[in-house]
Design an enzyme around this catalytic site. Sequence first.
Site, short mmCIF file in Angstrom:
data_model
loop_
_atom_site.label_atom_id
_atom_site.label_comp_id
_atom_site.label_asym_id
_atom_site.label_seq_id
_atom_site.Cartn_x
_atom_site.Cartn_y
_atom_site.Cartn_z
N GLY A 1 0.78 -1.22 0.00
CA GLY A 1 0.00 0.00 0.00
C GLY A 1 0.83 1.29 0.00
N CYS B 1 7.94 -13.19 4.42
CA CYS B 1 8.54 -12.22 3.50
C CYS B 1 7.42 -11.38 2.91
CB CYS B 1 9.28 -12.97 2.38
SG CYS B 1 9.68 -11.96 0.95
N ASP B 2 7.78 -10.19 2.50
CA ASP B 2 6.82 -9.29 1.88
C ASP B 2 6.20 -9.89 0.61
OD1 ASP B 2 5.57 -6.83 1.61
OD2 ASP B 2 7.08 -6.14 0.20
N CYS C 1 24.27 -15.26 -8.41
CA CYS C 1 22.82 -15.37 -8.61
C CYS C 1 22.13 -16.18 -7.52
CB CYS C 1 22.54 -15.99 -9.98
SG CYS C 1 20.81 -16.26 -10.31
N CYS D 1 15.80 -16.83 -15.08
CA CYS D 1 17.13 -17.44 -15.23
C CYS D 1 17.86 -16.96 -16.48
CB CYS D 1 17.01 -18.96 -15.24
SG CYS D 1 18.55 -19.77 -15.69
S1 SF4 Z 1 12.30 -11.49 -1.47
FE1 SF4 Z 1 12.73 -13.60 -2.07
S2 SF4 Z 1 14.84 -13.95 -1.48
FE2 SF4 Z 1 14.15 -12.13 -0.36
S3 SF4 Z 1 13.39 -12.90 1.61
FE3 SF4 Z 1 11.67 -12.86 0.21
S4 SF4 Z 1 11.57 -14.93 -0.66
FE4 SF4 Z 1 13.60 -14.68 0.23
S1 SF4 Z 2 21.02 -21.37 -13.65
FE1 SF4 Z 2 19.96 -19.41 -13.86
S2 SF4 Z 2 18.83 -19.09 -11.95
FE2 SF4 Z 2 20.33 -20.72 -11.60
S3 SF4 Z 2 22.12 -19.69 -10.74
FE3 SF4 Z 2 22.44 -19.77 -12.96
S4 SF4 Z 2 21.59 -17.89 -13.78
FE4 SF4 Z 2 20.83 -18.13 -11.70
#
Ligand code: SF4
Ligand code: SF4
Length: 433
Positions: free
Chosen positions: A74, A288-289, A339, A362
């Site tokens: 919000g 988590c948000d 990543c 990915c």
């Molecule tokens: S945003 Fe994604 S990585 Fe970060 S705390 Fe939430 S679920 Fe985990």
């Molecule tokens: S395979 Fe894709 S999602 Fe997995 S670590 Fe590599 S870049 Fe990130």
Amino acid sequence: MIDTPRMAPPAFHLMTKPRGAICNLDCKYCYFLSKEKLYPNSEFRMSDNLLEEYTRQYIEAQQVPEVTFAWQGGEPTLMGLDFFKQAVAYQQKYKKPGMRIYNAFQTNGVTLDDEWCSFFKENDFLIGISIDGPSHIHDAYRVDKGGQPTFSRVIRGLDYLKRHGVDFNVLTTVHAANVPHPLEIYRFLRDEVGTQFMQFIPIVERDNDTGFQEGDAVTERSVTAEQYGRFLSDIFDEWVMNDVGRIFVQIFDVALAAWTGNRPGLCIFEETCGTALALEHNGDVYSCDHFVEPKHKLGNLQVIPLTEIVASDKQFEFGQAKRDSLPDYCRQCEVRFVCNGGCPKNRFIETPTGEPGLNYLCAGYRAFFNHVDHPMKLMARELAYGRPPANVMYTLAQEKLALERKFVGVGRNDPCPCGSGLKFKKCHGRRSG
Ligand code: SF4
Ligand code: SF4
């Protein structure tokens, strides 16, 4: 119910939504708005009692000298200024000796005025402003309840912030409507908005009726992985030749941290997560948000102390699952060190061998992180020698010049001097061909 408590982490974040999902805008991609359904008949206002209790517990739970209160929605300004004056008063009341308190406040900017901005300045708030680009891009999805554009009102809010000297950064979502325009957006934010700090957040919006992280269909507003990778790479190329050391883009900072052997510092690229929780207007705490949904509710801090909620097995497992559920495809990936498979909220596609749990983004992450490998190594080397990473701009300019010299007199069917293995006409010669 909460399981047996373990040791609470020494520090954690709590994204607080004092007005729940209530907002004065109706941005078409907003995942918060559907959260209203979780609390039917609620007034969506954090009470004064709860504000005090949350402030007390949050400060008490932190074993570090700096504590940041993060306000979101919000739209948090809809609580009114008095609520935040009271919040600051409670922070001072419960602050431990020597502790520094900060406030980070995410807003769409349209309600800001002199009164808000002098309060922000006086109390050292850091403001995050949501803006998606110049007007014709921003207004594609960021509209008000009447479907009217909001750009000019956001710019007015930004002007108030600047006039009062309030620190601000910019959050830009990347979606189907703005992803074709990376440089226009970057230059607009840098040169016209005048921000030094930018975040580019991909819109990956699940297409379902629940509003939860379910199913594998995405809406047409969502960005594709390839588009997101190209968007970041194009901005990176402009930044790395011109703006290193003066403009800070969150994902570039994350990457540089990883390339220097440090932790990425942003939960989505950390190996595990679980220390960034969300607090609803009524005291309910979620993992988590991005997972404000019943199965990720941990409890209410008026019933279970926050330290126990954070230390619960349920939350611990939520955070560890980020690493433990990583597909083999990620474990063998050359950019896993930066990543780490990305945020679990986006892990809903299959790997090429049919393993579940690959991140929808990915292909974009992989392309982007590979794209920045060489300049990142250069910057990491500068840092290792105690020199500014901005030196990369000079090195890359020299490399470019040297390469251009090699192009002189090259035939179209000759191998490209860049070393790609392609014919010149299929590589750097393509531009002139
Ligand atoms: S945003 Fe994604 S990585 Fe970060 S705390 Fe939430 S679920 Fe985990
Ligand atoms: S395979 Fe894709 S999602 Fe997995 S670590 Fe590599 S870049 Fe990130």
